[in-house]
Design an enzyme around this catalytic site. Sequence first.
Site, mmCIF file in Angstrom:
data_model
loop_
_atom_site.group_PDB
_atom_site.id
_atom_site.type_symbol
_atom_site.label_atom_id
_atom_site.label_comp_id
_atom_site.label_asym_id
_atom_site.label_seq_id
_atom_site.Cartn_x
_atom_site.Cartn_y
_atom_site.Cartn_z
ATOM 1 N N GLU A 197 -2.343 1.367 -0.386
ATOM 2 C CA GLU A 197 -2.842 0.342 -1.115
ATOM 3 C C GLU A 197 -3.487 -0.687 -0.040
ATOM 4 O O GLU A 197 -3.081 -0.933 1.255
ATOM 5 C CB GLU A 197 -1.512 -0.730 -1.767
ATOM 6 C CG GLU A 197 -1.799 -1.916 -2.197
ATOM 7 C CD GLU A 197 -0.452 -2.560 -2.640
ATOM 8 O OE1 GLU A 197 -0.530 -3.581 -3.379
ATOM 9 O OE2 GLU A 197 0.618 -1.845 -2.531
ATOM 10 N N LYS B 39 -4.325 -3.547 -10.333
ATOM 11 C CA LYS B 39 -2.636 -3.636 -10.241
ATOM 12 C C LYS B 39 -2.445 -4.539 -11.518
ATOM 13 O O LYS B 39 -2.724 -5.785 -11.343
ATOM 14 C CB LYS B 39 -2.236 -4.037 -8.954
ATOM 15 C CG LYS B 39 -0.718 -3.885 -8.668
ATOM 16 C CD LYS B 39 -0.413 -4.421 -7.268
ATOM 17 C CE LYS B 39 1.072 -4.471 -6.924
ATOM 18 N NZ LYS B 39 1.433 -4.376 -5.639
ATOM 19 N N CYS C 231 1.575 0.462 -6.122
ATOM 20 C CA CYS C 231 2.953 0.119 -5.676
ATOM 21 C C CYS C 231 3.950 -0.134 -6.742
ATOM 22 O O CYS C 231 4.340 0.575 -7.528
ATOM 23 C CB CYS C 231 2.465 -0.920 -4.555
ATOM 24 S SG CYS C 231 3.892 -1.249 -3.690
#
Length: 262
Positions: free
Chosen positions: A41, A110, A144
């Site tokens: 990330e 995200k 994540c």
Amino acid sequence: MRTALLQSSGRPGSVAENLKVLDEAAGRAADAGAGLLITPEMFLTGYAIGDDIARLAEPADGDSADAVAEIAGRHGLAVVYGYPEREGATVHNSVQLISAEGARLAGYRKTHLFGCFERDHFAPGGQQVVQAELNGLTVGLLVCYDVEFPENVRAHALAGTDLLVVPTAQMHPFQFVAESMIPVRAFENQMYVAYVNRVGAEGEFEFVGLSTLAGPDGVARTRAGREEQLVFADVDPAFLAASREANPYLQDRRPGLYGSLV
């Protein structure tokens, strides 16, 4: 498809240096026969860099995307990389999949932001399932914290994702996600999951490494330690098909019972 996991925090704050790290890793990965290289990330810029996130953010088709495409094309392998994506005044925590020919195949923002740090610097994305076809596999993207929500991974399973790629910045004391949750996610959704982490101290965070690629049998095919590493594992479509035939989780679902969840 041989898959390379680059566990590294690169050089926080320096896009140019991180492109050099990526180039070197891509060369090693290609020499080992990998068809895909995955970074953590926010690899392109660094994660804990404060207001430099906004300063270094680029559009999905910016100069750094062109640089990654050149690296991918020169080494002949696909690349997934994390970066801050700018869209006008908005910045997203994004990942992008570049083909071995240098084409942009997919971009994902995200959707679930973790903690005050991310909510202060990013806007959440709004598309749950992003996929692309790569070497005969359907590759899906998350980032994540997204993978810690079972709804996200199940949505990918129902959409046919074979390999779920999850660049991450997993920090202490949440290493159980890499150690336990990722293999379970792979098993319960009958897919491969590649979870690729940063490592070491950065700002207020301590990233735990432990990057892993887990198979649909819940077994880790590779697992990195707590230092910078390039590790490899194979994603086997034949094994995946046999596992899905033997495991009835997705067929035995009863969606009519689950309405209260949403």
